[in-house]
Design an enzyme around this catalytic site. Structure first.
Site, PDB file in Angstrom:
ATOM      1  N   ARG A 137      -5.516   4.703 -20.272  1.00  0.00           N
ATOM      2  CA  ARG A 137      -4.532   5.532 -19.585  1.00  0.00           C
ATOM      3  C   ARG A 137      -4.017   6.617 -20.526  1.00  0.00           C
ATOM      4  O   ARG A 137      -4.169   6.534 -21.742  1.00  0.00           O
ATOM      5  CB  ARG A 137      -3.377   4.688 -19.061  1.00  0.00           C
ATOM      6  CG  ARG A 137      -2.571   3.982 -20.128  1.00  0.00           C
ATOM      7  CD  ARG A 137      -1.336   3.311 -19.540  1.00  0.00           C
ATOM      8  NE  ARG A 137      -1.596   2.639 -18.280  1.00  0.00           N
ATOM      9  CZ  ARG A 137      -0.884   2.857 -17.161  1.00  0.00           C
ATOM     10  NH1 ARG A 137       0.108   3.716 -17.136  1.00  0.00           N
ATOM     11  NH2 ARG A 137      -1.147   2.197 -16.061  1.00  0.00           N
ATOM     12  N   LYS A 173       6.671   4.397 -13.586  1.00  0.00           N
ATOM     13  CA  LYS A 173       7.474   4.815 -12.437  1.00  0.00           C
ATOM     14  C   LYS A 173       8.820   4.097 -12.422  1.00  0.00           C
ATOM     15  O   LYS A 173       9.812   4.649 -11.964  1.00  0.00           O
ATOM     16  CB  LYS A 173       6.693   4.549 -11.147  1.00  0.00           C
ATOM     17  CG  LYS A 173       5.619   5.606 -10.912  1.00  0.00           C
ATOM     18  CD  LYS A 173       4.912   5.402  -9.595  1.00  0.00           C
ATOM     19  CE  LYS A 173       3.818   4.390  -9.745  1.00  0.00           C
ATOM     20  NZ  LYS A 173       2.884   4.392  -8.603  1.00  0.00           N
ATOM     21  N   GLU A 182       0.041   3.705  -5.575  1.00  0.00           N
ATOM     22  CA  GLU A 182       0.985   2.892  -4.825  1.00  0.00           C
ATOM     23  C   GLU A 182       2.157   3.807  -4.486  1.00  0.00           C
ATOM     24  O   GLU A 182       2.719   4.445  -5.382  1.00  0.00           O
ATOM     25  CB  GLU A 182       1.464   1.710  -5.680  1.00  0.00           C
ATOM     26  CG  GLU A 182       2.393   0.813  -4.899  1.00  0.00           C
ATOM     27  CD  GLU A 182       2.903  -0.389  -5.704  1.00  0.00           C
ATOM     28  OE1 GLU A 182       2.444  -0.600  -6.839  1.00  0.00           O
ATOM     29  OE2 GLU A 182       3.771  -1.086  -5.164  1.00  0.00           O
TER      30      GLU A 182
END
Ligand code: ATP
Ligand code: MG
Length: 564
Positions: free
Chosen positions: A263, A273, A37
């Site tokens: 992850r 982020k 994204e």
């Protein structure tokens, strides 16, 4: 020679792909995608996903797309789109012609939504966001149907078209899938597919005022691109039933499957982020590419090589169990790569002047120095030696404790590639600080060995004063003092910021060969660590070096301790 015994077993993702190929699925195709994204810069966690998606495509003769998941117009920026492409390329991967944006599919996605409405599988809901949440129920209580759930198809079609036409304000209505309000999986309780958002999009401008939700756009984008294996992180596991529902209930050209892996979490590091953006916006770091950031642009500026990052991703492997990887392992990987490839040079970071009283004034000798003992092919270079030199302040103590073997009054040490040097006097300023050492050298010890077999206990690096290049050196430490930043402060990760994460040394003296160093060049400063030329602030006349990593390897110690 057989290599089969030493080949490590395939991770579960690669095993699935190998099995699918063997079974002849997808007509033998392998197609993956990396779907960032564009709401921030890529970080080391993304590197794991990039190496996996592009890696398996390469290994199995497939292709990997780069697709921007740009369904959220309010948080996304062109700057991020550009930095992400630069970072993926830097890591060494290539998406060829296959650069895609979810926003390219907005029209198709809209048509799919119409299909869902027509087949009675989606409806327009007038409940507010709060009411929808209330009606959704909880993990232990089932949800209840919205009063708008039974709207006739024609009314839904009309309202959805008018949503698109901009007739309603933000939040007035949503399009929802009609699945099951009693499902044990909250994601299946009539999830929202479209919301009204009168916002300009970085690619589609003001063409749209309804935007698809990620959970809707992602599987359908995969299907439109012919993705065979849609690899994502574990938090999407509960979303997989919705992924499957969508691609099974729409006439899509391909049927993709989703697989989830754990992850990457790194100690002493934050990776979300949202948190990284806070560090940037609130000035705790100089930008997304601050060399202390875990972003790929930060690591690159710090001197990490793509080879080291890829090797790290290989070493940590791919599994389904959440864990925290030690930051020391990442540092080990870059140290290992630079040890092989970085030319050795001498640089004095905190200079202390040395005057060699018995060395002729005005004389300069060119001494031969080895560029990399790990790689003889890298050859040798000349370094000048003269009467006035600099050594490291920390290499001298006037009153040395027992275990200090470096220079002290009356003591002899070796100067790397040069001679034995003996301290015969100390010059101090009015505060008592040592400002200069008076020394003598032994001309018989050229090359660093005494013909009489006399030994010394230390070898120091040095730089000839007159020929030295002045420069700035930035020493970095981990950005956080705690392995899990914020854990002890109710999640306030900024409370664990390391106040000493950056030390700037402005009066360093570098050997003359460094005068030609260019941004991105990397070196080992003997005894001081690995350094690279800063890509932003360095200038030929005023070089700036970043310390990538020290020479000490805590990872080896951690490994040893683990074996005991
Ligand atoms: P963050 O949670 O850090 O804000 P994100 O998941 O929102 O990141 P995306 O741009 O959606 O970021 O991520 C793109 C891809 O990278 C996704 O497939 C995501 O699963 C993967 N990814 C993100 N963070 C990690 C991580 N720490 N380890 C492995 N893969 C990751
Ligand atoms: Mg995401």
């Amino acid at each position: 020679m057989s290599t089969t015994e030493s080949t490590p077993p395939l991770d579960f993702i690669r095993q699935i792909i190998a099995d699918d190929l063997k079974a002849g699925k997808n007509d033998g195709r392998v197609m993956t995608r990396f779907p960032p994204e564009p709401n921030g810069y890529l970080h080391i966690g993304h590197a794991k996903s990039i190496c996996l998606n592009f890696g398996v495509a390469q290994e199995f003769g497939g292709l990997c797309n780069l697709r921007f998941d740009d369904t959220n117009p309010t948080k996304e920026e062109v700057e991020y789109v550009e930095s992400i492409q630069e970072d993926v390329r830097w890591l060494g991967f290539d998406w060829g012609e296959r650069l895609y944006f979810a926003s390219d599919y907005f029209e198709e996605l809209y048509q799919y939504a119409i299909k869902l409405i027509e087949t009675g599988k989606a409806y327009v809901d007038d409940l507010s966001a709060d009411e929808i949440r209330e009606y959704r129920g909880t993990l232990i209580a089932p949800g209840k149907d919205s009063p708008y759930r039974q709207r006739p198809v024609a009314e839904n079609l009309d309202l959805f078209q008018r949503m698109r036409a901009g007739e309603f304000p933000d939040g007035a209505r949503v399009l929802r899938a009609k699945i099951d309000m009693a499902s044990p999986n909250l994601n299946m309780r009539d999830p929202v597919l479209y919301r009204i958002l009168h916002a300009e999009h970085h690619r589609t401008g003001n063409k749209w005022c309804i935007y698809p939700m990620y959970d809707y756009a992602h599987p359908l984008s995969d299907a439109l691109e012919g993705i065979t294996h849609s690899i994502c992180t574990l938090e999407f596991e509960d979303h997989r039933p919705l992924y499957d529902w969508l691609v099974d209930n729409l006439p899509v050209p391909y049927r993709p499957y989703q697989y989830e892996f754990a992850r990457l979490n790194l100690s002493y590091t934050v990776m979300s982020k949202r948190k990284l953006l806070q560090l940037v916006n609130e000035g705790f770091v100089s930008g997304w590419d601050d060399p202390r950031m875990p972003t790929l642009s930060g690591l690159r500026r710090r001197g990490y090589t793509p080879e080291a990052v890829r090797h790290f991703c290989e070493k940590i492997g791919v599994g389904r169990r959440e864990n925290i990887v030690d930051l020391a392992l990442l540092e080990y990987c870059v140290r290992e790569d630079l040890n092989r490839r970085a030319p050795r040079v001498m640089a004095v970071l905190r200079p202390l002047k040395v005057v060699i009283e018995n060395y002729p004034e005005g004389q300069v000798e060119e001494l031969e120095a080895v560029n990399n003992p790990e790689d003889p092919a890298m050859g040798t270079r000349k370094v000048p030696f003269s009467r006035e030199l600099y050594i490291e302040q920390e290499d001298f103590l006037e009153e040395p404790p027992k275990k200090f073997f470096r220079l002290a009054p009356g003591r002899e040490v070796r100067l790397r590639y040069a001679y034995y040097l003996k301290c015969v006097g100390v010059v101090k300023d009015e505060t008592g600080k040592v400002t200069e050492l008076r020394c003598t050298y032994d001309p018989e010890t050229k090359g660093g060995y005494a013909p009489d077999g006399r030994q010394v206990k230390a070898t120091l690096h040095w730089v000839a004063a007159a020929q030295a290049v002045p420069g700035e050196v930035r020493l970095y430490d981990r950005l956080f003092t705690q392995p899990a930043p914020g854990e002890e402060h109710g999640g306030d990760f900024k409370a664990d910021l390391n106040p000493d994460s950056l030390e700037v040394l402005r009066d360093c003296r570098l050997e003359p060969s460094l005068a030609g160093a260019r941004p991105g060049d990397f070196f080992q400063f003997e005894r001081m660590g690995y350094f690279c030329v800063d890509a932003k602030d360095s200038a030929p006349a005023a070089p700036v070096f970043n310390r990538t990593v020290t020479l000490r390897d805590p990872w080896a110690k951690i490994q040893q301790a683990g074996k005991k």
